[in-house]
Design a protein around this motif. Sequence first.
Motif, short mmCIF file in Angstrom:
data_model
loop_
_atom_site.label_atom_id
_atom_site.label_comp_id
_atom_site.label_asym_id
_atom_site.label_seq_id
_atom_site.Cartn_x
_atom_site.Cartn_y
_atom_site.Cartn_z
N THR A 1 27.45 -1.39 -14.33
CA THR A 1 28.20 -0.20 -13.95
C THR A 1 27.38 1.03 -14.28
O THR A 1 26.97 1.22 -15.43
CB THR A 1 29.55 -0.13 -14.69
OG1 THR A 1 30.29 -1.33 -14.44
CG2 THR A 1 30.36 1.06 -14.22
N ILE A 2 27.15 1.85 -13.26
CA ILE A 2 26.40 3.09 -13.42
C ILE A 2 27.38 4.22 -13.17
O ILE A 2 27.89 4.39 -12.06
CB ILE A 2 25.22 3.14 -12.42
CG1 ILE A 2 24.28 1.94 -12.67
CG2 ILE A 2 24.45 4.45 -12.53
CD1 ILE A 2 23.26 1.74 -11.57
N ASP A 3 27.67 5.00 -14.21
CA ASP A 3 28.77 5.96 -14.17
C ASP A 3 28.25 7.39 -14.38
O ASP A 3 27.92 7.79 -15.50
CB ASP A 3 29.78 5.60 -15.25
CG ASP A 3 31.01 6.49 -15.23
OD1 ASP A 3 31.25 7.17 -14.21
OD2 ASP A 3 31.74 6.52 -16.25
N VAL B 1 25.46 8.88 -13.67
CA VAL B 1 24.14 8.95 -14.30
C VAL B 1 23.25 10.02 -13.64
O VAL B 1 23.20 10.14 -12.42
CB VAL B 1 23.44 7.56 -14.23
CG1 VAL B 1 21.94 7.69 -14.43
CG2 VAL B 1 24.03 6.64 -15.29
N ASN C 1 26.76 6.95 -9.09
CA ASN C 1 27.90 6.09 -9.43
C ASN C 1 27.79 4.82 -8.60
O ASN C 1 27.76 4.88 -7.37
CB ASN C 1 29.21 6.79 -9.13
CG ASN C 1 29.45 8.00 -10.02
OD1 ASN C 1 29.89 7.85 -11.16
ND2 ASN C 1 29.15 9.19 -9.51
N LEU D 1 15.77 4.95 -12.06
CA LEU D 1 17.06 4.26 -12.15
C LEU D 1 16.90 2.90 -12.81
O LEU D 1 17.70 2.51 -13.68
CB LEU D 1 17.65 4.11 -10.75
CG LEU D 1 19.03 3.46 -10.66
CD1 LEU D 1 20.07 4.27 -11.41
CD2 LEU D 1 19.44 3.28 -9.20
N ILE E 1 18.62 1.42 -16.35
CA ILE E 1 19.39 0.16 -16.43
C ILE E 1 18.79 -0.75 -17.49
O ILE E 1 19.50 -1.44 -18.22
CB ILE E 1 19.41 -0.54 -15.06
CG1 ILE E 1 20.14 0.30 -14.02
CG2 ILE E 1 20.10 -1.91 -15.17
CD1 ILE E 1 20.04 -0.25 -12.60
N PRO F 1 19.69 8.09 -20.07
CA PRO F 1 20.11 9.08 -19.07
C PRO F 1 20.33 10.45 -19.69
O PRO F 1 20.76 10.56 -20.85
CB PRO F 1 21.43 8.50 -18.54
CG PRO F 1 21.43 7.06 -18.94
CD PRO F 1 20.65 6.97 -20.20
N VAL G 1 25.26 3.76 -18.53
CA VAL G 1 25.01 2.50 -17.84
C VAL G 1 25.58 1.38 -18.71
O VAL G 1 25.33 1.34 -19.92
CB VAL G 1 23.51 2.27 -17.61
CG1 VAL G 1 23.29 0.91 -16.93
CG2 VAL G 1 22.90 3.39 -16.77
#
Length: 262
Positions: free
Chosen positions: A3-5, A7, A25, A47, A51, A57, A62
């Motif tokens: 889950t990338i929120d 970033v 996102n 990116l 991760i 970030p 993440v």
Amino acid sequence: MITIDGVAQTFRGRSGPVEALRDINLTIGNGEFLAVIGRSGCGKSTLLRMISGLLKPTAGNVHVAGERVRSPRRDVAMVFQRPALLPWRSVEDNVLLPVEIFGWRKSDHKRQAEGLLEMTGLTGFRKRLPHELSGGMQQRVSLCRALIQNPKVMLMDEPFSALDALTREELAVELQRIHMELGTTIVFVTHSIQEAVLLADRVAVLSARPGRLRRLVEIPIPRPRTFGHNAHLEQVATVSAELHSLLLTDEIQQMQRYASRG
């Protein structure tokens, strides 16, 4: 799985801050193969580094398997553009390197290493040194080295870009087969629309810098897929054209912005 929120990433440059990524996102499912494409400098590799936990970030979070990424994780493996094999170690010993780094018992993973080398067609080369292998074979060793740690997630940063066209196609087909067999979650950065369509379940298209998620494109083509003629040639052409249009439109818009500044 990932889950990338919200970033974002901004680097400090000599002439001021450089905004690499903005408000990304994205949710990547367990076992999904996600390709990431975009213009050079749009933040694709940045990116991946966030991760993996190699880069924190500037904003956002993440999560991998429900846990916030704060540092590198043993269940997340990286495969880079260059194999970066240790030249004095044999193929087998290069594959087993993570086992030594993590302090695991080598004897417990030797059979697994043999299985990975067999899976990638390298059984007869396990005692060879890296300089005795072709570039494609070296990248296969790098792939085995990543898989030996049984990662939940594998991050791949343009792993085939330095190879000749034929070897690149062969390894892309091989990676597709391995993914179908093992079901590892993969995030794969590439400049190649062809590779993205062959390999991915979805393609994340990033805009020019600062990289933003421009669109997520589904690849509803049954596996296995091939570069050559197949029953799904029309679908391949349609998806490829959509991705090409997205990237080309982005390039035209950037040229127009530069022209307006002049």
